[in-house]
Design a protein around this motif. Structure first.
Motif, PDB file in Angstrom:
ATOM      1  N   ARG A  10       3.672   2.067   9.214  1.00 23.34           N
ATOM      2  CA  ARG A  10       2.507   2.889   8.881  1.00 23.34           C
ATOM      3  C   ARG A  10       1.287   2.017   8.591  1.00 23.34           C
ATOM      4  NH1 ARG A  10       6.958   5.373   6.548  1.00 23.34           N
ATOM      5  NH2 ARG A  10       7.236   7.561   7.161  1.00 23.34           N
TER       6      ARG A  10
ATOM      7  N   TYR B 229      -2.294   2.353   6.328  1.00 22.72           N
ATOM      8  CA  TYR B 229      -3.052   3.049   5.299  1.00 22.72           C
ATOM      9  C   TYR B 229      -4.414   2.350   5.182  1.00 22.72           C
ATOM     10  CZ  TYR B 229       1.158   5.404   3.561  1.00 22.72           C
ATOM     11  OH  TYR B 229       2.286   6.185   3.435  1.00 22.72           O
TER      12      TYR B 229
ATOM     13  N   TRP C  96      -3.224   7.570   3.911  1.00 22.20           N
ATOM     14  CA  TRP C  96      -2.462   7.331   5.117  1.00 22.20           C
ATOM     15  C   TRP C  96      -3.357   7.493   6.344  1.00 22.20           C
ATOM     16  CZ3 TRP C  96      -1.173  11.405   8.648  1.00 22.20           C
ATOM     17  CH2 TRP C  96      -0.359  10.986   9.714  1.00 22.20           C
TER      18      TRP C  96
ATOM     19  N   THR D  56       1.157   6.558  11.734  1.00 19.54           N
ATOM     20  CA  THR D  56       2.578   6.203  11.701  1.00 19.54           C
ATOM     21  C   THR D  56       3.080   6.021  13.119  1.00 19.54           C
ATOM     22  OG1 THR D  56       2.976   7.468   9.672  1.00 19.54           O
ATOM     23  CG2 THR D  56       4.893   7.014  11.061  1.00 19.54           C
TER      24      THR D  56
END
Length: 115
Positions: A35, A37, A47, A50
């Protein structure tokens, strides 16, 4: 020892593009969901994107259609491709790997969008 090392952050003009990289060590990268962020000054970390082990991807609404994510398992590296950058994309961008042994973060890379 798990390490995530981001790179690629820079100063870019609005409408420009950047590619961020995150290289991992100490995890079974190929099976791990990765992921991205980001955290802007004075705001909580949020976020961004992903990518699963099968290359399925998901994006925050704020970046959908402008950012893409990819991975190169042979190099234990995940990429965030950022296009049509906006002022509000300015933030420190962090790579994340959540494994059964822990939740790991990189040190971050600064992206500044400014004219």
């Amino acid at each position: 020892q798990v390490q995530l090392v981001e790179s690629g952050g820079d100063l870019v003009q609005p409408g420009g593009s950047l590619r961020l990289s995150c290289t991992a060590s100490g995890i079974r990268f190929s099976i791990n969901v990765m992921r991205w962020y980001r955290q802007a000054p004075g705001k909580p970390r949020e976020w961004v994107a992903t990518i699963g082990s099968d290359d399925t991807a998901a994006f925050a609404d704020s970046v959908k259609g402008r950012f893409t994510i990819s991975r190169e398992n042979a190099k234990n590296t995940v990429f965030l491709h950022m296009n049509s950058l906006k002022l509000e994309d300015t933030a420190v961008y962090y790579c994340n790997a959540y494994t059964r042994n822990g939740n790991y973060w990189g040190q971050g890379t600064q992206v500044t969008v400014s004219s």
